[in-house]
Design a protein around this motif. Structure first.
Motif, PDB file in Angstrom:
ATOM      1  N   MET A   1       0.859  -1.200  -0.094  1.00  0.00           N
ATOM      2  CA  MET A   1      -0.006  -0.023   0.058  1.00  0.00           C
ATOM      3  C   MET A   1       0.957   1.483  -0.064  1.00  0.00           C
ATOM      4  O   MET A   1       1.967   1.205   0.735  1.00  0.00           O
ATOM      5  N   PRO A   2       0.340   2.269  -0.619  1.00  0.00           N
ATOM      6  CA  PRO A   2       1.275   3.654  -0.804  1.00  0.00           C
ATOM      7  C   PRO A   2       1.178   4.133   0.549  1.00  0.00           C
ATOM      8  O   PRO A   2       0.136   4.129   1.296  1.00  0.00           O
ATOM      9  N   ASP A   3       2.035   4.998   1.063  1.00  0.00           N
ATOM     10  CA  ASP A   3       2.212   5.743   2.164  1.00  0.00           C
ATOM     11  C   ASP A   3       1.144   6.633   2.031  1.00  0.00           C
ATOM     12  O   ASP A   3       0.754   7.380   0.928  1.00  0.00           O
ATOM     13  N   GLU A   4       0.535   7.216   3.081  1.00  0.00           N
ATOM     14  CA  GLU A   4      -0.500   8.246   2.978  1.00  0.00           C
ATOM     15  C   GLU A   4       0.276   9.763   2.898  1.00  0.00           C
ATOM     16  O   GLU A   4       1.519   9.833   3.211  1.00  0.00           O
ATOM     17  N   ARG A   5      -0.466  10.618   2.417  1.00  0.00           N
ATOM     18  CA  ARG A   5       0.307  12.044   2.287  1.00  0.00           C
ATOM     19  C   ARG A   5       0.786  12.465   3.429  1.00  0.00           C
ATOM     20  O   ARG A   5      -0.192  12.324   4.517  1.00  0.00           O
ATOM     21  N   SER A   6       1.697  13.363   3.636  1.00  0.00           N
ATOM     22  CA  SER A   6       2.321  13.723   4.680  1.00  0.00           C
ATOM     23  C   SER A   6       1.435  14.814   5.415  1.00  0.00           C
ATOM     24  O   SER A   6       1.404  14.813   6.761  1.00  0.00           O
ATOM     25  N   THR A   7       0.826  15.435   4.601  1.00  0.00           N
ATOM     26  CA  THR A   7       0.150  16.841   5.382  1.00  0.00           C
ATOM     27  C   THR A   7      -1.117  16.845   4.524  1.00  0.00           C
ATOM     28  O   THR A   7      -1.286  16.729   3.508  1.00  0.00           O
ATOM     29  N   MET A  53       0.336  11.472  -2.355  1.00  0.00           N
ATOM     30  CA  MET A  53      -0.911  11.870  -2.809  1.00  0.00           C
ATOM     31  C   MET A  53      -1.748  10.340  -2.922  1.00  0.00           C
ATOM     32  O   MET A  53      -2.707  10.396  -3.524  1.00  0.00           O
ATOM     33  N   GLY A  54      -1.155   9.399  -2.137  1.00  0.00           N
ATOM     34  CA  GLY A  54      -2.059   8.142  -2.143  1.00  0.00           C
ATOM     35  C   GLY A  54      -1.809   7.192  -3.347  1.00  0.00           C
ATOM     36  O   GLY A  54      -2.312   6.090  -3.656  1.00  0.00           O
ATOM     37  N   LEU A  55      -0.992   7.449  -4.233  1.00  0.00           N
ATOM     38  CA  LEU A  55      -0.357   6.914  -5.277  1.00  0.00           C
ATOM     39  C   LEU A  55       0.544   5.792  -5.185  1.00  0.00           C
ATOM     40  O   LEU A  55       1.390   5.898  -4.292  1.00  0.00           O
ATOM     41  N   THR A  56       0.549   4.643  -5.862  1.00  0.00           N
ATOM     42  CA  THR A  56       1.686   3.559  -5.682  1.00  0.00           C
ATOM     43  C   THR A  56       2.864   4.146  -6.410  1.00  0.00           C
ATOM     44  O   THR A  56       2.599   5.119  -7.284  1.00  0.00           O
ATOM     45  N   GLU A  57       4.134   3.630  -6.296  1.00  0.00           N
ATOM     46  CA  GLU A  57       4.922   4.023  -7.094  1.00  0.00           C
ATOM     47  C   GLU A  57       4.700   3.695  -8.625  1.00  0.00           C
ATOM     48  O   GLU A  57       5.119   4.419  -9.206  1.00  0.00           O
ATOM     49  N   ARG A  60       2.696   6.677 -10.015  1.00  0.00           N
ATOM     50  CA  ARG A  60       3.677   7.575 -10.251  1.00  0.00           C
ATOM     51  C   ARG A  60       4.384   7.652 -11.527  1.00  0.00           C
ATOM     52  O   ARG A  60       4.890   8.643 -12.022  1.00  0.00           O
ATOM     53  N   HIS A  61       4.826   6.345 -12.106  1.00  0.00           N
ATOM     54  CA  HIS A  61       5.683   6.276 -13.022  1.00  0.00           C
ATOM     55  C   HIS A  61       4.808   5.634 -14.540  1.00  0.00           C
ATOM     56  O   HIS A  61       5.424   5.720 -15.506  1.00  0.00           O
ATOM     57  N   ARG A  62       3.412   5.520 -14.489  1.00  0.00           N
ATOM     58  CA  ARG A  62       2.529   5.334 -15.501  1.00  0.00           C
ATOM     59  C   ARG A  62       2.018   6.403 -16.190  1.00  0.00           C
ATOM     60  O   ARG A  62       2.250   7.457 -15.601  1.00  0.00           O
ATOM     61  N   THR A 115      -6.955   5.680  -8.070  1.00  0.00           N
ATOM     62  CA  THR A 115      -7.737   6.644  -7.106  1.00  0.00           C
ATOM     63  C   THR A 115      -6.511   7.636  -6.658  1.00  0.00           C
ATOM     64  O   THR A 115      -5.512   7.077  -6.235  1.00  0.00           O
ATOM     65  N   ILE A 116      -6.655   8.859  -6.839  1.00  0.00           N
ATOM     66  CA  ILE A 116      -5.772   9.804  -6.237  1.00  0.00           C
ATOM     67  C   ILE A 116      -6.298  10.499  -5.153  1.00  0.00           C
ATOM     68  O   ILE A 116      -7.095  11.538  -4.995  1.00  0.00           O
TER      69      ILE A 116
END
Length: 260
Positions: A1-7, A53-57, A60-62, A115-116
């Protein structure tokens, strides 16, 4: 799972920090060519304060995050044409610089099945920061370059597209987009590319230039400026030597249309 946005966006006072890249880069600003190359979606950076932003790695690259290969294509065309290339660094998922900033899809909450979450529940202040720190500096740099180059400027907008979308294959190697406003140069490019019989060329494919487009209409239509918006298949650019091949093809075609 992607990390949550920091703020949470509403807690941010300033979007871009000292470690974040500039929103816009101008390559070869003194280029002598009348061509002005632009890359609305050339980058996939996310401001540090927004985390992932809730995105997987992978996301972010596709293709949902950027127009893959356009930064390299623009760099090479700038060199070959002695043209100025202006592009921005941030992902279209942070703010889409080819959308009017008051449109909902300038801050998409979903894209091609992803989902973003970093765009959910944005306030007016959240949007204003992204507009003021990314969207407007990019658009202002284009306007400044046009002003400096003068009335002979030809605007060339570089994009790339995924060869398969929503389960449907897209067979085109390249598409030429235009919208009937002073589109003589765009149509000349269409005919010039179609004359290369090994190419599958889309006429307003795989996208139609319409009221969703922002950058070309903003800068070219009001000035009656010649323009073309090009969509190159990402599979073509990803091939071994693909950027070099397409840089050569487009340099030849752009120059031929300029001369004609």
């Amino acid at each position: 799972m992607p990390d949550e946005r920091s703020t949470h966006p509403s807690e941010i006072r300033r979007l871009l920090g000292d470690g974040d890249p500039s929103p816009v880069t101008v390559i070869n600003p003194e280029g002598h060519s009348p061509f002005l190359l632009i890359g609305d979606h050339a980058g996939n950076a996310i401001p540090t304060v927004l985390g992932t932003m809730g995105l997987t790695e992978d996301d972010r690259h596709r293709h949902i995050a950027w127009d893959i290969g356009t930064a390299q294509l623009g760099d090479e065309l700038a060199r070959m044409l002695d043209a100025t290339f202006i592009h921005q660094h941030y992902s279209r998922l942070v703010i889409d610089c080819n959308r009017a900033p008051d449109r909902a899809d300038a801050f998409p909450e979903t894209s091609d099945g992803s989902t973003i979450s970093g765009n959910a529940g944005l306030t007016a202040e959240d949007r204003a920061r992204r507009i003021g720190e990314i969207h407007e500096p990019y658009q202002r740099a284009i306007a400044d370059a046009i002003e400096a180059k003068g009335r002979d400027t030809i605007l060339v907008s570089l994009h790339s597209f995924t060869p398969r979308m929503d389960g449907v294959d897209r067979p085109w190697h390249i598409g030429v987009l235009h919208d009937g406003a002073n589109d003589r140069f765009a149509l000349a490019m269409l005919r010039t590319l179609e004359a290369r019989q090994h190419l599958i060329v889309g006429d307003n494919e795989p996208y139609v230039m319409d009221d969703t487009d922002y950058t070309v209409p903003r800068h070219a239509f009001s000035r009656s400026m010649p323009y073309v918006e090009l969509e190159v298949s990402q599979s073509e650019l990803a091939r071994n030597g693909g950027v070099a091949r397409w840089s050569q093809v487009l340099t030849e075609c752009l120059r031929a249309c300029q001369s004609a």
